[in-house]
Design a protein around this motif. Sequence first.
Motif, PDB file in Angstrom:
ATOM      1  N   THR A  76       0.833  -1.201   0.000  1.00 44.53           N
ATOM      2  CA  THR A  76       0.000   0.000   0.000  1.00 44.53           C
ATOM      3  C   THR A  76       0.868   1.251   0.000  1.00 44.53           C
ATOM      4  N   VAL A  77       0.635   2.120  -0.960  1.00 45.00           N
ATOM      5  CA  VAL A  77       1.405   3.364  -1.068  1.00 45.00           C
ATOM      6  C   VAL A  77       0.481   4.549  -0.808  1.00 45.00           C
ATOM      7  N   ARG A  78       0.877   5.408   0.105  1.00 42.76           N
ATOM      8  CA  ARG A  78       0.115   6.623   0.404  1.00 42.76           C
ATOM      9  C   ARG A  78       0.985   7.829   0.085  1.00 42.76           C
ATOM     10  N   VAL A  79       0.403   8.799  -0.604  1.00 43.19           N
ATOM     11  CA  VAL A  79       1.144   9.993  -1.021  1.00 43.19           C
ATOM     12  C   VAL A  79       0.464  11.246  -0.481  1.00 43.19           C
ATOM     13  N   THR A  80       1.248  12.105   0.152  1.00 45.59           N
ATOM     14  CA  THR A  80       0.765  13.412   0.588  1.00 45.59           C
ATOM     15  C   THR A  80       1.603  14.481  -0.101  1.00 45.59           C
ATOM     16  N   VAL A  81       0.942  15.408  -0.760  1.00 43.55           N
ATOM     17  CA  VAL A  81       1.622  16.506  -1.452  1.00 43.55           C
ATOM     18  C   VAL A  81       1.565  17.761  -0.581  1.00 43.55           C
ATOM     19  N   HIS A 119       8.639  26.299   2.015  1.00 41.33           N
ATOM     20  CA  HIS A 119      10.047  26.659   1.881  1.00 41.33           C
ATOM     21  C   HIS A 119      10.861  25.806   2.849  1.00 41.33           C
ATOM     22  N   ASN A 120      10.559  25.935   4.143  1.00 42.66           N
ATOM     23  CA  ASN A 120      11.159  25.053   5.136  1.00 42.66           C
ATOM     24  C   ASN A 120      10.175  23.909   5.385  1.00 42.66           C
ATOM     25  N   ILE A 121      10.521  22.744   4.898  1.00 46.63           N
ATOM     26  CA  ILE A 121       9.578  21.641   4.893  1.00 46.63           C
ATOM     27  C   ILE A 121       9.313  21.083   6.295  1.00 46.63           C
ATOM     28  N   THR A 122      10.159  21.426   7.266  1.00 49.16           N
ATOM     29  CA  THR A 122       9.955  20.928   8.627  1.00 49.16           C
ATOM     30  C   THR A 122       9.134  21.879   9.480  1.00 49.16           C
ATOM     31  N   SER A 123       8.824  23.044   8.944  1.00 49.82           N
ATOM     32  CA  SER A 123       8.050  24.035   9.698  1.00 49.82           C
ATOM     33  C   SER A 123       6.575  23.990   9.316  1.00 49.82           C
ATOM     34  N   GLN A 124       5.740  24.414  10.235  1.00 47.05           N
ATOM     35  CA  GLN A 124       4.305  24.535   9.959  1.00 47.05           C
ATOM     36  C   GLN A 124       4.036  25.929   9.396  1.00 47.05           C
ATOM     37  N   GLU A 125       4.486  26.152   8.170  1.00 45.79           N
ATOM     38  CA  GLU A 125       4.334  27.469   7.550  1.00 45.79           C
ATOM     39  C   GLU A 125       2.867  27.709   7.181  1.00 45.79           C
ATOM     40  N   PRO A 126       2.353  28.913   7.430  1.00 44.10           N
ATOM     41  CA  PRO A 126       0.961  29.231   7.069  1.00 44.10           C
ATOM     42  C   PRO A 126       0.695  29.079   5.582  1.00 44.10           C
ATOM     43  N   SER A 127       1.728  29.194   4.779  1.00 40.39           N
ATOM     44  CA  SER A 127       1.580  29.115   3.321  1.00 40.39           C
ATOM     45  C   SER A 127       1.371  27.687   2.819  1.00 40.39           C
ATOM     46  N   GLN A 128       1.669  26.706   3.637  1.00 42.01           N
ATOM     47  CA  GLN A 128       1.645  25.322   3.181  1.00 42.01           C
ATOM     48  C   GLN A 128       0.227  24.773   2.999  1.00 42.01           C
ATOM     49  N   GLN A 129       0.065  24.015   1.939  1.00 41.82           N
ATOM     50  CA  GLN A 129      -1.171  23.267   1.691  1.00 41.82           C
ATOM     51  C   GLN A 129      -0.802  21.793   1.580  1.00 41.82           C
ATOM     52  N   LYS A 130      -1.358  20.977   2.466  1.00 42.05           N
ATOM     53  CA  LYS A 130      -1.089  19.544   2.434  1.00 42.05           C
ATOM     54  C   LYS A 130      -2.324  18.812   1.920  1.00 42.05           C
ATOM     55  N   ILE A 131      -2.122  18.042   0.864  1.00 45.10           N
ATOM     56  CA  ILE A 131      -3.234  17.364   0.203  1.00 45.10           C
ATOM     57  C   ILE A 131      -2.919  15.882   0.064  1.00 45.10           C
ATOM     58  N   ARG A 132      -3.765  15.061   0.607  1.00 46.70           N
ATOM     59  CA  ARG A 132      -3.620  13.618   0.467  1.00 46.70           C
ATOM     60  C   ARG A 132      -4.050  13.229  -0.949  1.00 46.70           C
ATOM     61  N   VAL A 133      -3.199  12.498  -1.638  1.00 43.67           N
ATOM     62  CA  VAL A 133      -3.469  12.126  -3.029  1.00 43.67           C
ATOM     63  C   VAL A 133      -4.196  10.786  -3.061  1.00 43.67           C
ATOM     64  N   GLY A 134      -5.385  10.793  -3.636  1.00 45.18           N
ATOM     65  CA  GLY A 134      -6.167   9.565  -3.692  1.00 45.18           C
ATOM     66  C   GLY A 134      -6.029   8.809  -4.991  1.00 45.18           C
ATOM     67  N   LEU A 187      -0.329  13.011 -10.657  1.00 45.57           N
ATOM     68  CA  LEU A 187      -1.115  12.853  -9.436  1.00 45.57           C
ATOM     69  C   LEU A 187      -2.299  13.810  -9.440  1.00 45.57           C
ATOM     70  N   LYS A 188      -3.461  13.281  -9.126  1.00 46.09           N
ATOM     71  CA  LYS A 188      -4.677  14.096  -9.088  1.00 46.09           C
ATOM     72  C   LYS A 188      -4.889  14.631  -7.675  1.00 46.09           C
ATOM     73  N   LEU A 189      -5.053  15.939  -7.555  1.00 46.71           N
ATOM     74  CA  LEU A 189      -5.278  16.571  -6.264  1.00 46.71           C
ATOM     75  C   LEU A 189      -6.765  16.802  -6.040  1.00 46.71           C
ATOM     76  N   LYS A 190      -7.260  16.284  -4.948  1.00 47.57           N
ATOM     77  CA  LYS A 190      -8.652  16.513  -4.575  1.00 47.57           C
ATOM     78  C   LYS A 190      -8.703  16.615  -3.065  1.00 47.57           C
ATOM     79  N   PRO A 191      -8.928  17.811  -2.515  1.00 47.12           N
ATOM     80  CA  PRO A 191      -9.346  19.032  -3.207  1.00 47.12           C
ATOM     81  C   PRO A 191      -8.225  19.651  -4.046  1.00 47.12           C
ATOM     82  N   LYS A 192      -8.626  20.520  -4.947  1.00 46.21           N
ATOM     83  CA  LYS A 192      -7.658  21.230  -5.766  1.00 46.21           C
ATOM     84  C   LYS A 192      -6.830  22.186  -4.913  1.00 46.21           C
ATOM     85  N   ALA A 193      -5.637  22.493  -5.411  1.00 44.29           N
ATOM     86  CA  ALA A 193      -4.796  23.480  -4.737  1.00 44.29           C
ATOM     87  C   ALA A 193      -5.444  24.856  -4.803  1.00 44.29           C
ATOM     88  N   ARG A 194      -5.259  25.624  -3.754  1.00 46.25           N
ATOM     89  CA  ARG A 194      -5.721  27.018  -3.742  1.00 46.25           C
ATOM     90  C   ARG A 194      -4.594  27.886  -4.312  1.00 46.25           C
TER      91      ARG A 194
END
Length: 264
Positions: free
Chosen positions: A73-78, A83-98, A118-125
Amino acid sequence: MLLLFLLTNAFVLLPWAGAGRIIGGWEVKPHSRPYMAYLKIQNGSKISYSCGGFLIRPDAVLSAAHCVDKEGTVRVTVTLGAHNITSQEPSQQKIRVGHWVVHPKYSRVGLKNDIVLLKLKPKARINKNVQSIPIPNEKESVREGAECRVAGWGWTSVTETTTDVLREVVLKVQKEEICQQLIDKYQRQSMLCVGDKSRKKATSKGDSGGPLVCNKKAHGIVSRGYKKRLFPKVFTRISYFEPWIREQLRRFALQDIPGSPSSG
């Protein structure tokens, strides 16, 4: 898979080795590459690794097929807008790819047709920190000697020095003959030969799936190279796959129409 490539003396840019490795590059201005996507890929419950990718439409990210080519089973999160991938930046959008589509002629041997959509649902803002990047049409080509940019997160040297911020390097498109001589199963139509002849700058391992940006378009996808060499590297040639990409995007759009046979 790894054993196979070691036996053939070819080295897959192994995505589980880190969030990317830009050697000889520099940190980019935060959010100046708004098309960049960070892919966290989980294989089963224990193993996770990462790849690069890039947004080409609010509902679609391009990357390398070998990033998701794992058993079980492979799960992908986009993650977009990072910018800093380890920070909880307000700019970040995390989308689970189905849902994603690997090219039907993708092969582990030589990483032929190494491309996945990869199809994003919901779409990116879409905003100042999250934007798509154009891709070339089928007839567009990038010339030998063209200087292009590749961005990624993670290692910054062969000694595995790490960084969590997005970094970038400039690499040149090389003569096809270089990769034909040095890279097993290199295919001119569907691949690009790229690198720095001085061997001071390179992509590697978890940079897989990231874009080769030439003249503000994504012309290539980080795919593979030799195990112990920084030069040359092989990129998937996006223009060759443009008709296939367009067809998949059309299908993605149909899936979003309520009541259509493809929706669900």
